[in-house]
Design an enzyme around this catalytic site. Structure first.
Site, short mmCIF file in Angstrom:
data_model
loop_
_atom_site.label_atom_id
_atom_site.label_comp_id
_atom_site.label_asym_id
_atom_site.label_seq_id
_atom_site.Cartn_x
_atom_site.Cartn_y
_atom_site.Cartn_z
N HIS A 59 5.28 14.96 -6.65
CA HIS A 59 4.76 14.08 -7.87
C HIS A 59 3.27 13.66 -7.93
O HIS A 59 2.77 13.67 -8.96
CB HIS A 59 5.59 12.84 -8.28
CG HIS A 59 7.05 13.31 -8.90
ND1 HIS A 59 7.30 14.14 -9.80
CD2 HIS A 59 8.27 13.13 -8.27
CE1 HIS A 59 8.55 14.32 -10.35
NE2 HIS A 59 9.29 13.78 -9.31
N HIS B 204 9.48 16.15 -2.30
CA HIS B 204 9.48 16.32 -3.72
C HIS B 204 8.78 15.05 -4.28
O HIS B 204 7.95 15.11 -5.26
CB HIS B 204 10.95 15.99 -4.27
CG HIS B 204 11.30 15.64 -5.72
ND1 HIS B 204 11.69 16.47 -6.40
CD2 HIS B 204 11.27 14.61 -6.31
CE1 HIS B 204 11.77 16.21 -7.54
NE2 HIS B 204 11.41 15.10 -7.68
N GLU B 205 8.93 14.00 -3.79
CA GLU B 205 8.01 12.36 -4.14
C GLU B 205 6.53 12.96 -4.08
O GLU B 205 5.73 12.41 -4.91
CB GLU B 205 8.57 11.32 -3.64
CG GLU B 205 10.08 11.05 -3.74
CD GLU B 205 10.43 10.80 -5.01
OE1 GLU B 205 9.43 10.63 -6.05
OE2 GLU B 205 11.65 11.18 -5.48
N GLU C 11 9.81 17.27 -13.02
CA GLU C 11 10.73 17.56 -11.76
C GLU C 11 11.05 18.76 -11.27
O GLU C 11 11.13 18.87 -9.85
CB GLU C 11 12.27 17.07 -12.26
CG GLU C 11 12.33 15.59 -12.67
CD GLU C 11 11.93 14.65 -11.63
OE1 GLU C 11 11.95 14.87 -10.39
OE2 GLU C 11 11.11 13.63 -12.04
#
Ligand SMILES: [Zn+2]
Length: 189
Positions: free
Chosen positions: A48, A44-45, A122
């Site tokens: 980003h 997930h990071e 997100e």
């Protein structure tokens, strides 16, 4: 990051740009999550980073600041602005004082826009993680644990969350991940 000294809250985030990029995992998070869940959070990071969210956010806030300065410069020339607060026009120090006092009052009403933007990112990072992991369950499990440990509100009021939530709620994120799974499952023949 050694977060356990200060609180039992757990978190992870991506920060910086250029040579200073970092993915930070709280030690509390590493303790609470299993291996595939940690991988999903890491993915997930990385999402980003891959989707260039930090530079895009920086550009957005620079554009916002520019617009803000434009308004401030225009107001500083208006007599009614000074008189409205009981001051004689023309003193720039008074204008600066008023801007300082009014700043958060005005920007507060723009926070739903900023938060809407942030929630979009997100969802994109979640989507990236599900693709990288080839499944959404690890991320869903990680998010569930995070919400449980951090005592997050699962069903905040829509208006409240518009003003204060930079992240979608657990239910919203799960729904989006399920939707994506159904869609991608539908495309496999
Ligand atoms: Zn995120």
């Amino acid at each position: 990051m050694d977060g356990s000294k200060r609180s039992r809250h757990s978190n992870a985030f991506f920060t910086g740009f250029g040579g200073f990029r970092k993915i930070v995992l709280f030690d509390t998070l590493v303790e609470q999550l299993g291996e595939p869940e940690l991988e999903a959070v890491l993915a997930h990071e990385i999402g980003h980073f891959k989707k260039k969210h930090i530079p895009k956010m920086l550009i957005m806030s620079a554009v916002g600041s520019l617009a803000g300065f434009y308004v401030v410069a225009a107001l500083a020339k208006q007599e009614w602005f000074y008189r409205g607060f009981g001051f004689e026009p023309g003193n720039l120090a008074v204008a600066l004082l008023l801007f300082g006092l009014l700043f958060s009052l005005v920007t507060f009403w723009f926070s739903p826009i900023a938060h809407w933007w942030s929630r979009r990112y997100e969802y994109q990072a979640d989507d990236f993680a599900a693709q990288a992991m080839n499944e959404a369950n690890s991320l869903i499990n990680a998010l569930r644990k995070l919400n449980e440990k951090n005592l997050s509100n699962l069903t905040p009021h829509r208006i409240y969350s518009a003003f204060y939530y930079s992240h979608p709620t657990l239910l919203e994120r799960e729904q989006a991940l399920h939707m994506r799974n159904i869609v991608s499952a539908g495309t496999i023949h």
